[in-house]
Design a protein around this motif. Structure first.
Motif, PDB file in Angstrom:
ATOM      1  N   ASN A 118      63.976  54.894   7.049  1.00 48.53           N
ATOM      2  CA  ASN A 118      63.546  53.891   7.548  1.00 48.53           C
ATOM      3  C   ASN A 118      62.344  54.628   8.363  1.00 48.53           C
ATOM      4  O   ASN A 118      62.263  53.968   9.725  1.00 48.53           O
ATOM      5  CB  ASN A 118      64.339  53.018   8.040  1.00 48.53           C
ATOM      6  CG  ASN A 118      65.401  52.373   7.096  1.00 48.53           C
ATOM      7  OD1 ASN A 118      65.230  51.986   6.077  1.00 48.53           O
ATOM      8  ND2 ASN A 118      66.513  52.099   7.531  1.00 48.53           N
ATOM      9  N   ASP A 153      59.083  54.944   7.833  1.00 51.00           N
ATOM     10  CA  ASP A 153      57.875  54.520   7.221  1.00 51.00           C
ATOM     11  C   ASP A 153      56.987  53.991   8.666  1.00 51.00           C
ATOM     12  O   ASP A 153      55.591  54.205   8.460  1.00 51.00           O
ATOM     13  CB  ASP A 153      57.750  53.440   6.417  1.00 51.00           C
ATOM     14  CG  ASP A 153      58.545  53.682   5.152  1.00 51.00           C
ATOM     15  OD1 ASP A 153      58.621  55.153   4.998  1.00 51.00           O
ATOM     16  OD2 ASP A 153      59.160  52.833   4.516  1.00 51.00           O
ATOM     17  N   TYR A 162      51.955  55.101  11.084  1.00 53.57           N
ATOM     18  CA  TYR A 162      52.314  54.881   9.524  1.00 53.57           C
ATOM     19  C   TYR A 162      52.614  56.289   8.754  1.00 53.57           C
ATOM     20  O   TYR A 162      51.588  57.102   8.816  1.00 53.57           O
ATOM     21  CB  TYR A 162      51.429  54.063   8.963  1.00 53.57           C
ATOM     22  CG  TYR A 162      51.339  52.486   9.253  1.00 53.57           C
ATOM     23  CD1 TYR A 162      52.011  51.613   9.052  1.00 53.57           C
ATOM     24  CD2 TYR A 162      50.164  52.278  10.350  1.00 53.57           C
ATOM     25  CE1 TYR A 162      52.025  50.420   9.639  1.00 53.57           C
ATOM     26  CE2 TYR A 162      50.049  50.926  10.914  1.00 53.57           C
ATOM     27  CZ  TYR A 162      50.786  50.090  10.444  1.00 53.57           C
ATOM     28  OH  TYR A 162      50.941  48.868  11.117  1.00 53.57           O
ATOM     29  N   LEU A 163      53.637  56.220   7.974  1.00 54.37           N
ATOM     30  CA  LEU A 163      53.962  57.557   7.168  1.00 54.37           C
ATOM     31  C   LEU A 163      53.181  57.466   6.072  1.00 54.37           C
ATOM     32  O   LEU A 163      52.822  56.492   5.325  1.00 54.37           O
ATOM     33  CB  LEU A 163      55.388  57.408   6.932  1.00 54.37           C
ATOM     34  CG  LEU A 163      55.870  58.518   5.910  1.00 54.37           C
ATOM     35  CD1 LEU A 163      55.781  59.960   6.878  1.00 54.37           C
ATOM     36  CD2 LEU A 163      57.267  58.383   5.446  1.00 54.37           C
ATOM     37  N   LYS A 204      52.926  60.760   4.014  1.00 56.13           N
ATOM     38  CA  LYS A 204      53.448  61.741   3.241  1.00 56.13           C
ATOM     39  C   LYS A 204      54.629  62.457   3.650  1.00 56.13           C
ATOM     40  O   LYS A 204      54.692  62.687   4.788  1.00 56.13           O
ATOM     41  CB  LYS A 204      52.628  62.566   2.201  1.00 56.13           C
ATOM     42  CG  LYS A 204      51.903  63.801   2.891  1.00 56.13           C
ATOM     43  CD  LYS A 204      51.077  64.521   2.078  1.00 56.13           C
ATOM     44  CE  LYS A 204      50.756  65.867   3.109  1.00 56.13           C
ATOM     45  NZ  LYS A 204      49.557  66.724   2.126  1.00 56.13           N
ATOM     46  N   LYS A 205      55.732  63.114   2.869  1.00 52.83           N
ATOM     47  CA  LYS A 205      56.650  63.884   3.116  1.00 52.83           C
ATOM     48  C   LYS A 205      56.394  65.392   2.617  1.00 52.83           C
ATOM     49  O   LYS A 205      56.197  65.440   1.287  1.00 52.83           O
ATOM     50  CB  LYS A 205      57.883  63.317   2.917  1.00 52.83           C
ATOM     51  CG  LYS A 205      58.259  62.055   3.521  1.00 52.83           C
ATOM     52  CD  LYS A 205      59.731  61.507   3.190  1.00 52.83           C
ATOM     53  CE  LYS A 205      59.887  60.345   3.932  1.00 52.83           C
ATOM     54  NZ  LYS A 205      61.339  59.654   3.375  1.00 52.83           N
ATOM     55  N   TYR A 263      51.781  61.336   9.605  1.00 52.17           N
ATOM     56  CA  TYR A 263      51.595  60.030   9.956  1.00 52.17           C
ATOM     57  C   TYR A 263      50.070  59.920  10.280  1.00 52.17           C
ATOM     58  O   TYR A 263      49.378  60.618  10.614  1.00 52.17           O
ATOM     59  CB  TYR A 263      52.319  59.603  11.351  1.00 52.17           C
ATOM     60  CG  TYR A 263      53.796  59.465  10.819  1.00 52.17           C
ATOM     61  CD1 TYR A 263      54.400  58.239  10.870  1.00 52.17           C
ATOM     62  CD2 TYR A 263      54.910  60.483  11.021  1.00 52.17           C
ATOM     63  CE1 TYR A 263      55.586  58.107  10.749  1.00 52.17           C
ATOM     64  CE2 TYR A 263      56.054  60.508  10.791  1.00 52.17           C
ATOM     65  CZ  TYR A 263      56.661  59.139  10.497  1.00 52.17           C
ATOM     66  OH  TYR A 263      57.920  59.007  10.267  1.00 52.17           O
TER      67      TYR A 263
END
Length: 512
Positions: free
Chosen positions: A277, A279, A289-290, A292-293, A302
């Motif tokens: 959670n 994002d 806002y997210l 990518k990982k 972000y």
């Protein structure tokens, strides 16, 4: 996938076998398995597995057969087995204890009575019939597709496999829905005079039968070793941070690539350390806002709504911001991490404004040269059509034969000019002016006209001793354009009296 013996070529052909690619070791076969227990001794030979795995159509289909004889079949041997109302010919692909593992994997009972038997080693007669029926498969495939098209059936015949004795044919087809092919079976049976069996396969199995090279540069997995086809969806691509590009993610079969599932478990294990959670996280400036990982660097990227810049945050920093947001607090900054790249920075090229500095002189020079060449061609063409050009070319072409001509011919050729007749091609203007003078008195010697150079005016003369004898030129010699123009302007020189050649007597000369 080739074996060691194939690596050494003999005369441009693989050294492993005589089929130029189908090794006796099975290395060039599809769906092959390395028997790593083949050379190991066993304490109880009676307890060894009596089941042998046989491959058909170069590994496209594999089945298990019982070895009821006392013979031992090695990998790569051609054997004759029981078929439908006849016999079939296949290749031994696996034997020994590994067959039990394969049977356990596919859920086949070793002691099942439904397993067919191996009859014998293939004889020359069996192999001859097998080769004849294999040669019919390509023609049968084309004909079967045409017949299915005439019946307007929504299906595609992918492969036709005919039994070694020619009594049965198996048609593999692909279709999206169920197909009523009862009428088609009647047509196939009447056309090919065999027992017809229809088998529906999927798109991935069809690609495995056809074979090919994938985008990775290797042979297709479905045609070499993959037998279990699992479902693949776009979620696997999202977990691996891959762009959802249908062209790059689709394989030869038109479905998503099976290799998307190969590393999916590794990505899922690495994503367990990332917070859930996450994002959206809130700071004083605006919500972030997210994007990518990055599981390799354990970073989360972000972005802010009023900026296009991406901010990399560590996992611990994201968890701290989540705790503060749960308490109703908002940090002032994201505190991104500075990423230091180990790659050297590329020097950007410096661009110079060269507008207005381009010179067109080279283009003008080329056009001027082109015009000069065209004018030179026109001038040379007019010279070739001049009065003295044809005779000069004939004299050059004839060579020494024309130089040995009797002098009487030259006298006849020069007579009309002395009598005041019209000027002939190649005649000197001085001869035309002297034609009206009286012929009485001793013959006067004609003055030699001086040779005019290419830059000399008509009124100018050069002091040059008269030439007594025309120099001998080698035959068929190409001279420059300037020397040819000089020879055209030069009057015909008096030729030295030479002894007449044997031949017809010349006509008498008229009295002057």
């Amino acid at each position: 996938m080739g074996c060691d013996s194939c690596g050494t070529a003999k005369g441009g052909k693989p050294g492993g076998c005589k089929s130029n690619g189908g090794c006796s070791t099975g290395g060039c076969n599809r769906m092959n398995v390395h028997d790593w227990l083949m050379n190991l001794p066993f304490s109880d030979p009676e307890s060894t597995c009596k089941i042998v795995e046989i491959s058909f159509n170069q590994g496209s289909r594999k089945e298990f057969y019982r070895n009821a004889t006392l013979q031992y079949f090695e990998k790569g041997e051609m054997v004759t087995v029981e078929g439908v109302s006849g016999f079939d010919v296949g290749e031994v692909s696996l034997s020994g204890e590994l067959v039990r593992i394969q049977m356990k994997k596919k859920g086949v009972d070793e002691f099942s009575p439904e397993i067919k038997k191996i009859l014998r080693r293939s004889t020359e007669t069996d192999l001859a019939k097998w080769e004849d029926n294999k040669a019919r498969e390509k023609e049968a495939l084309v004909r079967s597709r045409a017949m299915a098209r005439t019946l307007n059936l929504d299906m595609k015949v992918a492969e036709v496999e005919i039994q070694a004795d020619g009594k049965k044919a198996t048609f593999y087809y692909t279709a999206d829905d169920r197909v009523d092919f009862r009428e088609l079976i009647r047509l196939y049976a009447g056309e090919f005079k065999v027992k017809v069996e229809m088998r529906q396969i999927g798109a991935r199995q069809e690609a495995g039968k056809v074979g090919g090279i994938s985008s990775c540069g290797r042979e297709l997995c479905c045609s070499t070793w993959l037998t279990d086809f699992k479902s693949v969806n776009t979620t696997a691509a999202r977990y691996q941070n891959l762009s959802i590009n249908q062209t790059k993610l689709s394989g030869q079969c038109g479905r998503l690539k099976c290799c998307l599932n190969y590393e999916l478990d590794t990505y899922l294990d690495a994503l367990q350390h990332f917070p859930d959670n996450a994002d959206v996280i809130h700071i004083t400036r605006a919500p972030a806002y997210l994007v990518k990982k990055d599981i390799f660097k354990n970073l989360m990227w972000y972005t802010l709504p009023d900026s296009n810049k991406h901010y990399p945050l560590t996992i611990t920093r994201v968890k701290e911001i989540q705790k503060m947001n749960a308490q109703g607090l908002k940090p002032d900054e994201l505190e991104p991490v500075e990423i230091v790249s180990s790659k050297p920075k590329e020097v950007e090229p410096e661009f110079v404004d060269v507008v207005g500095q381009i010179s067109l002189r080279s283009l003008e020079r080329n056009s001027r040269r082109r015009k000069d060449k065209e004018q030179g061609r026109d001038g040379r063409g007019n010279d070739r059509q001049g009065p003295g050009r044809s005779n000069e070319g004939q004299q050059q072409g004839n060579g020494p034969q024309n130089q040995q001509r009797p002098p009487q011919h030259n006298a006849q050729r020069n007579q009309p000019s002395q009598q005041g007749g019209p000027q002939r091609p190649g005649q000197n203007p001085n001869q035309q002016r002297n034609a009206g003078k009286p012929a009485g008195g001793p013959p006067q010697e004609k003055p030699q006209q001086q040779q005019r150079g290419p830059n000399q005016q008509p009124g100018q003369q050069q002091n040059r001793p008269p030439q007594q004898q025309r120099p001998q030129r080698p035959p068929q010699q190409k001279q420059g354009e300037q020397q040819q123009q000089q020879r055209q302007a030069q009057p015909p020189r008096p030729q030295q009296q030479r002894p007449p050649q044997k031949g017809p007597t010349p006509p008498p000369q008229p009295d002057k």
